[in-house]
Design a protein around this motif. Structure first.
Motif, short mmCIF file in Angstrom:
data_model
loop_
_atom_site.label_atom_id
_atom_site.label_comp_id
_atom_site.label_asym_id
_atom_site.label_seq_id
_atom_site.Cartn_x
_atom_site.Cartn_y
_atom_site.Cartn_z
N GLU A 142 17.62 22.14 0.31
CA GLU A 142 16.82 23.42 0.50
C GLU A 142 17.38 24.54 -0.60
O GLU A 142 16.92 25.36 -1.23
N ALA A 143 18.80 24.59 -0.70
CA ALA A 143 19.36 25.71 -1.27
C ALA A 143 19.16 25.22 -2.82
O ALA A 143 18.95 26.15 -3.69
N ARG A 146 15.82 26.08 -3.99
CA ARG A 146 15.31 27.35 -3.84
C ARG A 146 16.12 28.42 -4.42
O ARG A 146 16.21 29.56 -4.59
N GLN A 147 17.17 27.80 -5.20
CA GLN A 147 18.37 28.57 -5.84
C GLN A 147 19.02 29.29 -5.25
O GLN A 147 19.11 30.45 -5.34
N ARG A 148 19.50 28.86 -3.94
CA ARG A 148 20.40 29.81 -2.90
C ARG A 148 21.79 29.68 -3.19
O ARG A 148 22.33 28.29 -3.55
N GLN A 206 26.59 27.07 -5.54
CA GLN A 206 25.21 26.68 -5.74
C GLN A 206 24.58 25.47 -6.10
O GLN A 206 24.93 25.06 -7.02
N PHE A 218 24.16 29.40 4.43
CA PHE A 218 23.44 30.17 3.25
C PHE A 218 24.32 31.42 3.23
O PHE A 218 24.58 32.19 4.37
N ASP A 219 24.73 31.98 2.07
CA ASP A 219 25.57 32.85 1.66
C ASP A 219 24.93 34.43 2.37
O ASP A 219 23.85 34.61 2.07
N GLU A 220 25.83 35.19 2.87
CA GLU A 220 25.21 36.46 3.47
C GLU A 220 26.02 37.56 2.80
O GLU A 220 25.98 38.84 3.47
N PRO A 242 22.75 34.66 -6.99
CA PRO A 242 22.44 33.22 -7.54
C PRO A 242 22.31 33.06 -8.99
O PRO A 242 21.79 34.13 -9.77
#
Length: 317
Positions: free
Chosen positions: A145-146, A149-151, A169, A205-207, A212
């Motif tokens: 998913e990352a 979606r470029q997460r 990434q 996911f990074d918080e 990105p």
């Protein structure tokens, strides 16, 4: 247009559209709004997940978990689709584990009896084996998913030397020799790195607000080209017997560049990251007389050192 044909085309139309109104559909199909409302109700009963909103800006939309319109398969096409999905059972972890199992059950259940009989007869006659690895990987879906979606993802990674926390990434994920791998841009190392997914102890996911990078042009087919700009490569040259060629082709994670001769022997000539020389020293030592490393001298020296350690360990027994 018959009702059955209209329902079929309506199903394909609403799956294609993000949002629509009854009036738009009525105009497209040349029927009354009341007829479209009845058709939409029937689609809902058939399982199409429709959602309606009232008000001046309201309308209908299909929920995220959309269903695809019916697709006609020939007998051999159906068998090919079944076994393509059936082969995934050899992997302990998949990025869409529950979905692939559900899809396979639906696909098999709705086949005509004679097609199911044909597949049952083929189950013990054809297979696609992957190496049996017992490592369970829980983050494959998140990494995929990352990548899409470029997460940015924060991971806890256990390497051979130490555990570390990194922000990466992902470019994508792929399976090789029973292991899952994730090429990714590592913000700690400021470059592309390859991570073995079973060594990722945690992922989220990074918080922290890391921006990105625009890597829409980077994918599994070209990420190494970008990574090569940041790394030091060395050239490995080795003579291989026929068995050596087969083992290199089957056991190395990336297909090596080997010039294969008519008798099956060959010559490997390939550039690899300098950091991977210890791995190749152990690999070529394991090939024994099936390979003769000619270059680089550092790799030859590493093989000699490993051989001396083994001789010291077993020579006195």
């Amino acid at each position: 247009m018959s009702k059955s044909k209209r329902l079929m085309e309506l199903m394909m139309t609403v799956n294609r559209m993000r949002k629509f109104t009854v009036k738009e559909l009525a105009a497209e199909f040349g029927v009354s709004s009341r007829t479209i409302l009845r058709d939409l109700q029937e689609l809902g009963e058939l399982g199409v997940p429709l959602y309606s909103e009232v008000g001046p800006h309201g309308g209908y939309q299909v929920l995220k978990e959309r269903i695809l319109p019916p697709i006609a398969f020939g007998v051999d096409e159906a068998a090919a689709m079944f076994f393509a999905s059936h082969a995934l059972r050899h992997y302990l972890s998949l990025p869409f584990e529950a979905e692939s199992s559900s899809a396979l059950q639906k696909f098999y259940y709705y086949m005509p009896g004679d097609v199911r009989d044909r597949i049952d007869e083929m189950k013990n006659r054809v297979d696609f084996h992957a190496r049996d690895r017992r490592q369970k990987v829980d983050c494959l879906g998140l990494l995929l998913e990352a990548a899409v979606r470029q997460r940015v993802v924060t991971i806890r990674y256990g390497s051979k030397k130490e555990d570390s926390e990194r922000s990466i990434q992902p470019v994508g994920i792929y399976a090789s020799n029973g292991f899952w791998y994730c090429p990714a841009y590592c913000f700690l190392r400021r470059g592309f790195r390859l991570f073995r997914c079973d060594r990722i102890e945690s992922a989220a996911f990074d918080e922290t607000g890391i921006e990105p990078l625009d890597h829409r042009h980077v994918h599994l087919g070209n990420w190494e080209e970008f990574g090569r700009k940041e790394r030091i490569d060395v050239r490995i040259v080795a003579e291989l017997s026929r068995e050596g060629v087969q083992r290199c082709q089957g056991e190395l994670s990336h297909v090596p560049h080997i010039e294969v001769r008519e008798d099956g022997s060959g010559r490997l000539d390939q550039r690899v990251p300098e950091s991977e020389l210890p791995y190749f020293a152990k690999f070529f030592l394991g090939l024994g007389g099936e390979a003769t490393v000619e270059h680089p001298e550092r790799l030859v020296a590493d093989i000699r050192r490993l051989l001396a350690e083994l001789t010291a360990k077993y020579g006195t027994m």
